[in-house]
Design an enzyme around this catalytic site. Structure first.
Site, short mmCIF file in Angstrom:
data_model
loop_
_atom_site.label_atom_id
_atom_site.label_comp_id
_atom_site.label_asym_id
_atom_site.label_seq_id
_atom_site.Cartn_x
_atom_site.Cartn_y
_atom_site.Cartn_z
N CYS A 10 0.84 -1.18 0.00
CA CYS A 10 0.00 0.00 0.00
C CYS A 10 0.89 1.25 0.00
CB CYS A 10 -0.96 -0.05 1.19
SG CYS A 10 -2.29 1.15 1.17
N ASP A 49 -8.31 -2.53 -8.52
CA ASP A 49 -7.94 -1.48 -7.56
C ASP A 49 -8.66 -0.19 -7.96
OD1 ASP A 49 -6.59 0.57 -6.10
OD2 ASP A 49 -4.82 -0.71 -5.93
N HIS A 64 -7.45 -3.39 -4.28
CA HIS A 64 -6.34 -2.84 -3.51
C HIS A 64 -6.24 -3.62 -2.19
CE1 HIS A 64 -3.50 0.41 -2.62
NE2 HIS A 64 -3.87 0.25 -1.36
#
Length: 296
Positions: free
Chosen positions: A172, A231, A263
């Site tokens: 991330c 995502d 994501h």
């Protein structure tokens, strides 16, 4: 004003969370007791747990220019000069998932260490509201981030790690950190970015001078990018732009996109976890570090 002007793409992907699956989730109190951040949302009761058998593992403190930085490390017990892999965390602080990733890397033979480079802002793992978290994590300057990672490398070397075989993996926001650090430190041998943002919000330019795409021509290490096809914060077009920028600069990088994966697909403690993509991505990461002689 567009969301991309003030909200980082990794945070967009986090806020637009995947739908809950049928997996069981911990109660809020159980999740907190187990060491998971609450800002991440529901925490899976089936999160992966890696033991410390055959490892030296635990908390550490690393001296920085303005204070002692907490960290978590794990390395093979009794092994001299293991390669060093930095673990760049998500925005949720140094919580149990990141510690488990550190242990997983140590099981592969690495001296893995995750520095809590948000320590100046408090213990982010104890923050329960993601809206309260955003301004804190977005206040971290890249210059300070790089300095903290450099301090971590020095510490690992002082503890017997072989920093001539230095790698970095991040998740991330930590995936963005991988791109930034691989453009900064010429001693990094390879990096692996799990769904790290590639374009920065315009509002961040003062403390994040260059986005990963703008840094493409400055990459000093080969990077593997692992991204989710679903995502909602990092569209496929951004990945293609990054590919083109790296190719034009003659830099070594590879990408793998997982169709349908959101994501945070590797984060086994969150609803976004996508087991098939996560397992393959770990395999790809391991092969990448072996290819570039970080791991044996």
């Amino acid at each position: 004003m567009r969301a991309s002007d003030h909200l980082a793409s990794d945070l967009i992907g986090l806020i637009r969370r995947a739908k809950l699956s049928r997996r069981r989730f911990m109660t809020t109190s159980a999740a907190a007791a187990a060491g998971y951040t609450l800002a991440a949302g529901p925490v899976s009761a089936a999160a992966i747990v890696t033991d410390t058998e055959g490892l030296d593992a635990g908390a550490a403190t690393i001296e920085t220019a303005d204070g002692a930085m907490p960290a978590y490390f794990a390395k093979p017990a009794g092994v001299a000069n293991p390669p060093v892999i930095l673990v760049a965390m998500e925005v949720f602080g140094l919580h149990e998932y990141i510690k488990d990733v550190v242990r997983r890397l140590a099981k592969l033979g690495a001296f893995a260490v995750a520095p809590d480079y948000y320590f100046r802002l408090g213990d982010l793992a104890k923050i329960s509201d993601i809206q309260a978290l955003i301004p804190l994590v977005n206040s971290k300057p890249d210059a300070q981030l790089i300095s903290d990672l450099d301090a971590t490398v020095r510490w690992a070397k002082s503890q017997g790690g072989d920093t001539s075989r230095l790698g970095i993996a991040g998740f991330c926001r930590g995936g963005r950190t991988v791109w930034v650090y691989c453009a900064t430190n010429p001693n990094v041998k390879a990096g692996v970015a799990f769904y790290g943002s590639l374009v920065d919000p315009a509002a961040q330019k003062a403390i994040w001078p260059k986005s990963p795409i703008k840094l493409a021509s400055e990459m000093k290490a080969p990077v593997l990018g692992l991204y989710g096809g679903a995502d909602q914060g990092i569209p496929h077009e951004q990945v293609e732009t990054m590919k083109a920028a790296l190719s034009a600069a003659g830099k070594t990088a590879e990408f793998k996109i997982y169709p349908g994966a959101p994501h945070g697909f590797h984060a086994d403690y969150r609803p976004s976890y996508t087991p098939d993509a996560a397992k393959d991505a770990w395999k790809q990461m391991t092969s990448w570090f072996k290819r570039w002689a970080v791991l044996d």
